[in-house]
Write a protein that holds these residues in place. Structure first.
Motif, short mmCIF file in Angstrom:
data_model
loop_
_atom_site.label_atom_id
_atom_site.label_comp_id
_atom_site.label_asym_id
_atom_site.label_seq_id
_atom_site.Cartn_x
_atom_site.Cartn_y
_atom_site.Cartn_z
N TYR A 134 57.62 89.01 22.15
CA TYR A 134 57.02 89.66 23.32
C TYR A 134 55.51 89.51 23.16
CZ TYR A 134 61.41 92.19 24.22
OH TYR A 134 62.70 92.52 24.50
N ALA A 135 54.81 89.69 24.26
CA ALA A 135 53.35 89.75 24.16
C ALA A 135 52.83 90.79 25.15
CB ALA A 135 52.74 88.39 24.46
N ILE A 136 51.78 91.46 24.76
CA ILE A 136 51.10 92.37 25.69
C ILE A 136 49.64 91.92 25.73
CG2 ILE A 136 50.52 94.76 26.26
CD1 ILE A 136 52.88 95.69 24.61
N ILE A 137 49.23 91.46 26.90
CA ILE A 137 47.88 90.92 27.02
C ILE A 137 47.01 91.92 27.78
CG2 ILE A 137 46.50 88.94 27.80
CD1 ILE A 137 48.71 88.12 25.86
N GLY A 138 45.92 92.32 27.15
CA GLY A 138 44.95 93.18 27.81
C GLY A 138 43.69 92.40 28.11
N ILE A 139 42.76 93.04 28.79
CA ILE A 139 41.52 92.35 29.12
C ILE A 139 40.75 91.99 27.84
CG2 ILE A 139 39.25 92.72 30.22
CD1 ILE A 139 41.50 91.92 32.19
N SER A 140 40.93 92.78 26.77
CA SER A 140 40.26 92.42 25.51
C SER A 140 41.20 92.51 24.32
CB SER A 140 39.03 93.32 25.31
OG SER A 140 39.40 94.66 25.46
N LEU A 148 60.74 84.36 27.48
CA LEU A 148 60.48 83.58 26.27
C LEU A 148 59.70 82.30 26.56
CD1 LEU A 148 63.82 84.02 24.29
CD2 LEU A 148 61.74 85.43 24.25
N ASP A 149 60.00 81.65 27.68
CA ASP A 149 59.28 80.40 27.94
C ASP A 149 57.83 80.66 28.31
OD1 ASP A 149 60.03 81.41 30.44
OD2 ASP A 149 60.42 79.42 31.31
N GLU A 150 57.57 81.82 28.89
CA GLU A 150 56.17 82.15 29.20
C GLU A 150 55.36 82.38 27.93
OE1 GLU A 150 55.86 85.26 32.15
OE2 GLU A 150 57.34 84.28 33.45
N ILE A 151 55.97 83.03 26.96
CA ILE A 151 55.28 83.29 25.68
C ILE A 151 55.04 81.97 24.95
CG2 ILE A 151 55.46 84.43 23.44
CD1 ILE A 151 57.15 86.59 24.94
N ALA A 152 56.08 81.11 24.92
CA ALA A 152 55.95 79.81 24.25
C ALA A 152 54.84 78.99 24.89
CB ALA A 152 57.28 79.06 24.32
N TRP A 153 54.81 79.00 26.23
CA TRP A 153 53.80 78.22 26.94
C TRP A 153 52.40 78.78 26.70
CZ3 TRP A 153 50.27 79.28 30.88
CH2 TRP A 153 49.67 78.16 31.47
N LEU A 154 52.29 80.10 26.75
CA LEU A 154 50.96 80.72 26.62
C LEU A 154 50.33 80.42 25.26
CD1 LEU A 154 48.78 82.66 27.73
CD2 LEU A 154 50.09 84.56 26.77
N PHE A 155 51.14 80.50 24.20
CA PHE A 155 50.57 80.34 22.85
C PHE A 155 50.70 78.91 22.33
CE2 PHE A 155 51.36 84.94 23.06
CZ PHE A 155 50.09 85.39 22.73
N ASN A 156 51.16 77.98 23.16
CA ASN A 156 51.35 76.59 22.72
C ASN A 156 52.20 76.53 21.46
OD1 ASN A 156 49.88 75.64 24.89
ND2 ASN A 156 47.94 75.60 23.76
N SER A 188 75.64 89.91 30.64
CA SER A 188 75.73 88.73 29.78
C SER A 188 74.39 88.26 29.23
CB SER A 188 76.41 87.58 30.53
OG SER A 188 75.60 87.12 31.57
N GLY A 189 73.31 88.95 29.54
CA GLY A 189 72.00 88.44 29.14
C GLY A 189 71.52 88.90 27.77
N ASP A 190 70.29 88.52 27.44
CA ASP A 190 69.64 89.04 26.25
C ASP A 190 68.48 89.93 26.68
OD1 ASP A 190 67.51 87.39 26.91
OD2 ASP A 190 67.89 85.93 25.32
N ALA A 191 67.69 90.37 25.71
CA ALA A 191 66.62 91.33 26.02
C ALA A 191 65.49 90.67 26.82
CB ALA A 191 66.07 91.93 24.74
N HIS A 192 65.56 89.35 26.98
CA HIS A 192 64.52 88.63 27.73
C HIS A 192 65.06 88.06 29.02
CE1 HIS A 192 61.96 88.97 24.15
NE2 HIS A 192 63.12 88.85 23.51
N VAL A 216 54.37 90.50 28.70
CA VAL A 216 55.07 89.21 28.84
C VAL A 216 56.42 89.31 28.14
CG1 VAL A 216 54.74 86.72 28.76
CG2 VAL A 216 52.76 88.23 28.51
N THR A 217 57.49 89.11 28.90
CA THR A 217 58.83 89.26 28.32
C THR A 217 59.66 87.97 28.36
OG1 THR A 217 59.80 89.98 30.41
CG2 THR A 217 58.87 91.70 29.00
#
Lengths: 633, 633
Positions: B238-244, B215-223, B47-51, B212-213
């Motif tokens: 989605y987001a993929i965060i690297g050291i740089s 949705l609330d984590e992505i929203a929070w991270l990018f304000n 019943s879920g979505d991709a996130h 980062v998959t």
């Protein structure tokens, strides 16, 4: 006594063991083709026995043999270059004192300490083999270690010959003590009843066979006891129970006793399906192989996931049903009316011994000759005067002042303190009687306690009462009650770092699953009427004093005003009936309900133990009991 | 509102959906070589979505599309012969009404109901293939299902084209709503600060990348906020965060907004390592492949173990570090001072709206025209008058009398009851404001409650206070407080069958991890100062009434008399400031401490909300507030 405490009481000599030569021999064995086809780069020495017992016999103290550390918890790993021991906070000091500098102490629980898996991966050459005795590693532990090693390109291999045993010259022989048969008077059910009930559960789940590996489960099932392991009345054995077979694996000498022969109906079984086939202890492996070879395609076999890797892996995966708690563990935990009655009797006798002890202490302490060790000895002597006394259920924790703050303290000649009128005294002790197992802690002061000592004692008492008087729905797990024991301490910023209670066996192990009262577990089974647990909150002020109030309590149905969804409610009835020292209580801190609880409890102590003291003609102790159970106002 | 309740409020039409033709088409697709190389014998529709969102957008309601059942929890499985839906006790009735007789309802939690795995194994022909969309099954669920199927000789296969989508003609388009940028005033930290802090945590654990998959984590991270999913201010990304590196995957149209461009510094990044590379939402898979292809041998990548199987499996096992809670989930849960201040402001405005509502109800109810639905509408209207109102945080639970006992009730035209002077009324509602998220439940009576209603209400209140006023050591997990909320009910044989509290986001999801107060979890993270949870015990008398008292509370440091091992203590501060109806309280049942708590709480409501009502010129509600917050004596 709580599990945390018990696991470490066997502290002895504190000079390090010299291990250079032993390590050299072990490393040779790790390359010796007599034992292994290919050299191994590391060898793991867990601390258990083949039954994953909490307490072990001297012949199984292999980890202690190789490194010198004799605490109850710890795993040693030896590689070509390194030797390391993992243990937890209770043992950091002890382990560092008992091990020489060939060993690295790995302090578990500290952030910087690597896990065994991570450490192995960090130091092993590529494609290494790590060996372990498959009999003394549990199946679930094997699985985790094996997975971690393979994902890093190494492998975990089962070494059939225990490499420690190959270098342990004077290894003690495995014990084979005389068996005790228990009649219906103590057990309430014959072993035949128990086997039949077990088969009912197996049939329900379509299980054809059950491999019993836990020693207390075998003892309980067959209504037999032994003394192979100190404090635990169990004996080395395995059993394989089928729908129409009973296979018992035990040293055959033990079955020569006519009482045992008759008890097990070895000569004249009443029914064919209740015939016990006896095999030597060592043949469990081959016999299990034979049973497995004859399985029909869909047949399933139960084995506990804590059983040894060796036995577990005999059962093909498609036939194996690994379970966290066996049906025997669950059945054993719910005491039947006969067992409950017997446990009550054992607790009455135990309370008599403790009343005697406290009355004696009051007279003796002013003389200045009573020490932690002499009280422990006196307590044992007084218990041994009681009918059907078998032995202690764990080493007595007898501690004065600052020693009381060492939760797992056991008095040793070099730490032994004298009891005085100025310090708090804590005694946590228990015994095995033919009719039951006891475990009780009382904290007392023979002079005048300080306000702070009284305040802390009262918070602990409030926690003890909060659990003991708790009413909760059927189906509640014990861990959900743990916070009740802490609320009063928490309110003042205090706490204690151990669980609140453990299951207690009936003339069996003082610690048993699957129930308890601890914030640390989640997988405990729900509490049920007939289960017996300890209730033992505490408070420990480092360098100063320790407080613990412990009763063994029985889960009983509770009468409530309403009955939501007809679930029914439960509460506890104390089996331990030893006065709680009034002098230590700050009654201003008690609610009316707590106040009443104390008076009701003391009334029950006075009536029940008073009658027995009178019957035994122990006049002085009766006077002491009557004085100590005056109602508070 | 508790998690259990929220998951099921979308109940609509109750006539079954006709699925013959849809099932025929799906079974054809299961053999269609256009989508799969080999035919599959079963297809799983989670019943879920991709996130793995708790709430989903209309385009993701695939399970509802195929079977008609629109509850929040449930998994459908279609084989060549069978179609079955698994759901839990909350939905048995609803599911049986919404599904036609092509479907078998599998009632989870009943003993006789097989698990999905067992059922599949029992009906599948040998060596079957079971398909599932790897994007909408979480990695940990895939693992369990795959293991069960392989051990029975079958296999779980990833079907890249979602087979429901191939037959869903009028499937709604995926939403792509306007993004809202949040400034420092609301967030306290720039997204650059957050990325830098996250990289610090990655460096600590030697992690090079984090996928980062949630949705609330992505929203929070990018304000940033969106409105892709009703009630939850999130957006598909989605987001993929690297050291740089910072790779953001989102519909590129959304980035054309100059405010978003500026906020993300897309044109002129302040530092090279804070440059956001934007990619289309769909390219996350190939981009992650590219990142993985370039990894050095020992590099590790974080991904949540609840992330989709599709993305998880892109990362080679040797590089993958699957974690139960991500560092963003943990960072987001501990609100910073700006967020706390903003949440307080949101709760003041929300309380104003509720005071208005209750004052209005008192006048309107005697007219006999106020219904569950009209109160819900009125509450939304009053909230929408408050500054920075965005929308509701979940569908309002507005229930009269017996409807209140249906924990997940949402009023529908066919169930809608009129409020009266004779029945208990329960309203559980909340809103999203730019500065915060609210969630509050009050239970009230507009006539004279019965003694029994008052008694039950008072037990619930005692539980609410026991949690709200609890003092506990730093490091305590919320689940250890759950029993405090139940003790008063348990004493009388009562209980409620849901958890006591959930984490609450800050202008984010009304339910968020990793903390909460529930006996059902064990893996929650310890409570920390700055975390925000709900405190919402209840009691539900089937066919009669429902009671729940819910505040959102902030974890704060507590001052205690002592400070054991310098651990420090915590307690809660209510953010919700809405009077608790005194008429419902049997004050005889309160302890002095509880009595004082009620008066202190009402004093705070009166002062804080009174000032705001005055400022907003809402005279009538101010009078109501003053009357409702009189001290009890």
């Amino acid at each position: 006594v709580s599990q945390e405490k018990l696991k470490s009481v066997k502290t002895n000599a504190m000079s390090p063991k010299i291990t250079v030569e032993l390590l050299r021999q072990l490393r040779q064995a790790m390359k010796n083709s007599k034992y292994i086809t290919e050299p191994i780069q590391a060898y793991i020495i867990p601390s258990g026995d083949a039954h994953q017992s909490e307490y072990i016999a001297p012949c199984d103290c292999r980890r202690e043999f190789i490194c010198g550390f004799n605490g109850s918890a710890g795993t040693a790993i030896v590689t070509e270059q390194h030797a390391a021991l993992w243990t937890d906070g209770r043992y950091f000091l002890q382990a560092s004192q008992q091990m020489d500098n060939n060993w690295t102490l790995m302090k578990m629980g500290l952030k910087e300490t690597p896990s065994q898996e991570d450490w192995l991966v960090s130091i092993l050459p590529e494609n290494s083999k790590v060996g372990v005795d498959p009999w003394i590693i549990a199946a679930d532990q094997w699985k985790n270690m094996s997975k971690a090693l393979s994902s890093a390109g190494h492998s975990l291999v089962a070494v059939q010959d225990n490499l420690i045993d190959t270098i342990w010259e004077d290894r003690p022989a495995p014990p084979s003590t005389k068996l005790i048969t228990l009649g219906l008077k103590y057990t309430g059910l014959t072993w035949q009843d128990k086997v039949t009930a077990l088969r009912g559960k197996m049939a329900e789940r379509k299980i054809s066979w059950f491999v019993v590996t836990a020693l207390d489960e075998i003892a309980w099932l067959f209504n037999l006891r032994g003394s192979d392991i100190e404090y635990n009345p169990v004996f080395f054995a395995y059993a394989i129970i089928g729908i129409s077979n009973i296979k018992l694996f035990v040293d055959s000498k033990r079955l020569l006793d006519p009482a045992v022969q008759e008890h097990l109906e070895l000569d004249s079984p009443s029914k064919p399906e209740l015939t016990i086939q006896c095999f030597p202890y060592e043949s469990v492996y081959t016999e299990l192989q034979a049973v497995c070879a004859a399985l029909a395609p869909k047949e399933k076999m139960w084995i506990c996931d804590k059983a040894s890797c060796a036995l577990t892996q005999v059962i093909p995966k498609s036939h194996r049903s690994a379970i966290p708690y066996t049906p025997l563990c669950l059945a054993k935990a719910v005491k039947n009316p006969t067992e409950i009655q017997a446990m009550k009797m054992a607790h009455i006798k135990d309370a008599v011994a403790l009343c005697e002890l406290f009355a004696w202490l009051e007279k003796e302490i002013p003389k200045g000759t009573v020490t932690e060790i002499s009280v422990a000895d006196k307590a044992e002597e007084l218990r041994s005067q009681q009918r059907d006394f078998v032995g202690l259920s764990f080493p007595t924790i007898s501690s004065v002042g600052p020693n009381g703050a060492i939760i797992h303290y056991r008095p040793l000649p070099e730490t032994n303190r004298t009891l005085s009128l100025n310090e708090v005294y804590l005694i946590d002790s228990g015994a095995q009687y033919l009719d039951g197992t006891t475990d009780v802690t009382r904290t007392v002061h023979f002079g005048t306690p300080t306000d702070y000592e009284k305040e802390c004692f009262t918070y602990v008492l409030k926690g003890h009462i909060a659990v003991s008087a708790a009413v909760f729905p059927n189906g509640t797990k014990g861990h959900l009650l743990d916070s009740f024991a802490r609320a009063a301490l928490w309110d003042s910023g205090l706490d204690y770092l151990h669980g609140t209670g453990h299951g207690v066996g009936c003339f069996l192990n003082v610690h048993e699953g699957p129930c308890g009262i601890s914030y640390k577990t989640f997988a405990d089974e729900p509490l049920e009427a007939g289960m017996i647990v300890s209730d033992e909150p505490g408070y420990y002020e480092d360098g100063s004093f320790g407080i613990r109030i412990e009763n063994v309590v029985l889960v009983i149905p509770a009468k409530t005003k309403y009955n939501y969804r007809n679930r029914g409610s439960l509460t506890f009835e104390p089996l331990t009936l030893v006065p709680i020292q009034l002098k230590m209580i700050n009654t201003d801190l008690l609610t009316q309900k707590e106040h009443d609880w104390v008076n009701d409890y003391h009334k029950k102590c006075r009536e029940t133990i008073g009658a027995e003291l009178k019957r035994q003609g122990r006049k002085e102790s009766l006077d002491w009991l009557i004085r100590e159970t005056q109602p508070i106002v």
